[in-house]
Design an enzyme around this catalytic site. Structure first.
Site, PDB file in Angstrom:
ATOM      1  N   CYS A  67      -0.155 -18.599   8.421  1.00  0.00           N
ATOM      2  CA  CYS A  67      -0.014 -18.111   7.038  1.00  0.00           C
ATOM      3  C   CYS A  67       1.230 -17.254   6.857  1.00  0.00           C
ATOM      4  O   CYS A  67       1.143 -16.032   6.669  1.00  0.00           O
ATOM      5  CB  CYS A  67      -1.269 -17.343   6.641  1.00  0.00           C
ATOM      6  SG  CYS A  67      -2.663 -18.435   6.578  1.00  0.00           S
ATOM      7  N   TYR A 105      10.713 -19.108  26.515  1.00  0.00           N
ATOM      8  CA  TYR A 105      10.405 -18.136  25.446  1.00  0.00           C
ATOM      9  C   TYR A 105       9.556 -18.750  24.332  1.00  0.00           C
ATOM     10  O   TYR A 105       9.643 -18.336  23.177  1.00  0.00           O
ATOM     11  CB  TYR A 105      11.697 -17.527  24.879  1.00  0.00           C
ATOM     12  CG  TYR A 105      12.583 -16.954  25.961  1.00  0.00           C
ATOM     13  CD1 TYR A 105      12.239 -15.764  26.600  1.00  0.00           C
ATOM     14  CD2 TYR A 105      13.747 -17.609  26.371  1.00  0.00           C
ATOM     15  CE1 TYR A 105      13.032 -15.250  27.614  1.00  0.00           C
ATOM     16  CE2 TYR A 105      14.543 -17.096  27.393  1.00  0.00           C
ATOM     17  CZ  TYR A 105      14.183 -15.920  28.002  1.00  0.00           C
ATOM     18  OH  TYR A 105      14.966 -15.416  29.004  1.00  0.00           O
ATOM     19  N   GLY A 159      16.866 -17.933  33.220  1.00  0.00           N
ATOM     20  CA  GLY A 159      15.489 -18.099  32.746  1.00  0.00           C
ATOM     21  C   GLY A 159      15.418 -19.390  31.951  1.00  0.00           C
ATOM     22  O   GLY A 159      14.904 -20.420  32.405  1.00  0.00           O
TER      23      GLY A 159
HETATM   24  N1  PLP Z   1      18.316 -11.251  33.136  1.00  0.00           N
HETATM   25  C1  PLP Z   1      18.121 -10.287  32.219  1.00  0.00           C
HETATM   26  C2  PLP Z   1      18.347  -8.883  32.602  1.00  0.00           C
HETATM   27  C3  PLP Z   1      17.696 -10.617  30.928  1.00  0.00           C
HETATM   28  O1  PLP Z   1      17.501  -9.650  30.027  1.00  0.00           O
HETATM   29  C4  PLP Z   1      17.479 -11.988  30.597  1.00  0.00           C
HETATM   30  C5  PLP Z   1      17.048 -12.396  29.259  1.00  0.00           C
HETATM   31  O2  PLP Z   1      16.842 -11.673  28.351  1.00  0.00           O
HETATM   32  C6  PLP Z   1      17.682 -12.942  31.594  1.00  0.00           C
HETATM   33  C7  PLP Z   1      18.101 -12.552  32.844  1.00  0.00           C
HETATM   34  C8  PLP Z   1      17.452 -14.397  31.333  1.00  0.00           C
HETATM   35  O3  PLP Z   1      18.280 -14.914  30.377  1.00  0.00           O
HETATM   36  P1  PLP Z   1      18.266 -16.487  30.071  1.00  0.00           P
HETATM   37  O4  PLP Z   1      16.855 -16.870  29.858  1.00  0.00           O
HETATM   38  O5  PLP Z   1      19.075 -16.619  28.843  1.00  0.00           O
HETATM   39  O6  PLP Z   1      18.873 -17.166  31.249  1.00  0.00           O
END
Ligand code: PLP
Length: 432
Positions: free
Chosen positions: A358, A387, A289
């Site tokens: 705030c 994120y 991600g």
């Molecule tokens: N896969 C699962 C099951 C996750 O919970 C997460 C992130 O929380 C990811 C993939 C993606 O992780 P990242 O953004 O660190 O690659």
């Protein structure tokens, strides 16, 4: 100059550019705070992951973990790149559907999928459900029966390895809300239930050990654990896993202290672990991600007020903050920030960059070296693509920023800035 900025990102005016578009033009056209993605960088990252698997001649899927940033435009880019995606809610699935994302390339994750969410997944023929718990096995069985359907599933196990960026803890994560525990035999019990249901096609085993990981041995241990489980289940139940999913978590460079692994490093380690077993090499799936969208994202802010506290420090406040990026306040995440109109300017002071929300904790950067900045200056916070917007809120009833995709010298608005009217559109009057 900050090493997270490429030399060719600076144009003749000395301004930072993103996707070939001048930052000043972006701020003038779309306002600030603004989230901007360099789309080509997203594409390059996906291609880099895919290339390694292809060079290694492996069956694989690169499945973008869309919790990092979900938007119709984002699913469209992922689809164009031939990648897969995973969703964790009806909302993410709905957005993927709206983007015409191929449903067979979707995995549905989550530790409390509702009946409605499972129905939605089954009715839309998502590619895989990653089953997390016994309640879900029951709900899914009900849904499959109701719709006279079958679906591919994987079991998420809690591998007993947790990654805290640089360290690993081999037992701690048994105590996790995610996945079936191995030690107590829950994972095996889940396997038996799934194998006994002809409507569930048991594709393989999944584990995710954490996020922002820089050390190879985490992936090595994760892959090893999954293969040991696969081997054990083959011996005991004659079950052969077709897919092993090692999750995401590949770290990115937020600051000079971060040293990310290259995709070839962890893919090779995972392959080696899989090959060590006397087991037909399964398809290896990964779920990055952060590493796909993080480095491609920038948050642009305009500087407002300034407070100099003699003997202490100087605060400069920007027009955004924890509402568009909660990560620094939530878990002391660190970023680098540059003066967007002159990233090459000598750094002459250290300041604390505060948000406008705030909360005393609404600090975007504790200690950032910058040139002298004044009200009206444009700052670009780097590597904010993961994120950030996806965790944005309307705290203090501040509208969420707009999101722009920039590529080949062109910018496209992909999420509009919320208006003040948007902020009240769900409110109902209490008066008759
Ligand atoms: N896969 C699962 C099951 C996750 O919970 C997460 C992130 O929380 C990811 C993939 C993606 O992780 P990242 O953004 O660190 O690659």
């Amino acid at each position: 100059m900050n090493s997270q900025i490429a030399v060719d990102q600076i144009n003749e005016q000395g301004h930072l550019t993103i996707g070939g578009v001048d930052i000043v033009e972006l701020a003038q056209k779309y306002g600030t705070p603004l989230v901007v993605y360099d789309v080509d960088q997203i594409r390059r990252q996906i291609r880099a992951f895919k290339k390694v698997f292809e060079e290694e001649n492996m069956a694989y899927a690169v499945s973008y973990a869309s919790k990092a940033f979900a938007a119709i435009a984002m699913y469209q880019v992922i689809a164009e790149e031939g990648a897969y995606t995973d969703v964790v809610s009806a909302g993410e699935l709905f957005t993927a559907i709206k983007a015409n994302f191929p449903m067979e390339r979707v995995s549905f994750h989550g530790n409390n999928k509702s009946l409605t969410e499972l129905e939605m997944a089954v009715k839309n023929h998502v590619g895989k459900i990653i089953i997390d718990n016994f309640h879900e096995i029951q709900l899914l069985a009900q849904v499959l029966k109701k719709y006279d359907a079958t679906i591919s599933v994987m079991l998420r196990i809690a591998p007993g390895i947790s990654a805290h960026t640089h360290e690993y803890d081999q037992t701690g994560q048994i105590d996790s809300k995610f996945g079936f525990d191995l030690e107590s035999g829950q994972a095996e019990k889940a396997l038996k239930q799934v194998l006994a249901n002809p409507r569930m096609k048991m594709l393989g085993i999944h584990a995710h050990i954490g996020s922002q990981i820089f050390a190879l041995n985490g992936f090595e241990m994760g892959a090893q654990k999954l293969m040991v489980v696969a081997q054990d289940w083959r011996e005991k139940y004659g079950y052969l896993a077709q897919v092993i999913n090692v999750g995401g978590g590949f770290g990115i460079k937020y600051t000079q202290e971060d040293h990310p692994l290259r995709p070839e490093e962890f893919v090779k380690v995972i392959k080696t672990e899989a090959e060590k077993m006397n087991y037909p090499l399964p398809e290896i799936d990964i779920e990055p991600g952060r590493s796909i969208v993080g480095p491609a994202g920038y948050n642009l802010y305009t500087v407002g007020s300034r407070k100099d506290i003699p003997g202490y420090r100087s605060y400069i406040t920007v027009d955004g903050g924890m509402g568009d990026n909660i990560r620094p306040a939530l878990y002391q995440a660190k970023y680098e920030t540059v003066l967007a109109t002159d990233p090459q300017a000598p750094l002459t002071e250290h300041v604390r960059i505060a948000g406008k929300y705030c909360e005393s904790g609404d600090i975007l950067a504790e200690d950032q070296a910058l040139p002298q900045v004044k009200a009206g200056d444009l700052l670009a916070m780097l590597d904010t693509g993961a994120y950030g917007y996806s965790m944005a809120s309307n705290y203090n009833r501040n509208p969420r920023p707009a999101v722009v995709f920039a590529e080949n010298g062109k910018a496209k608005l992909v999420i509009k800035r919320e208006s003040l009217e948007d902020l009240v559109h769900l409110d109902q009057s209490y008066l008759n």
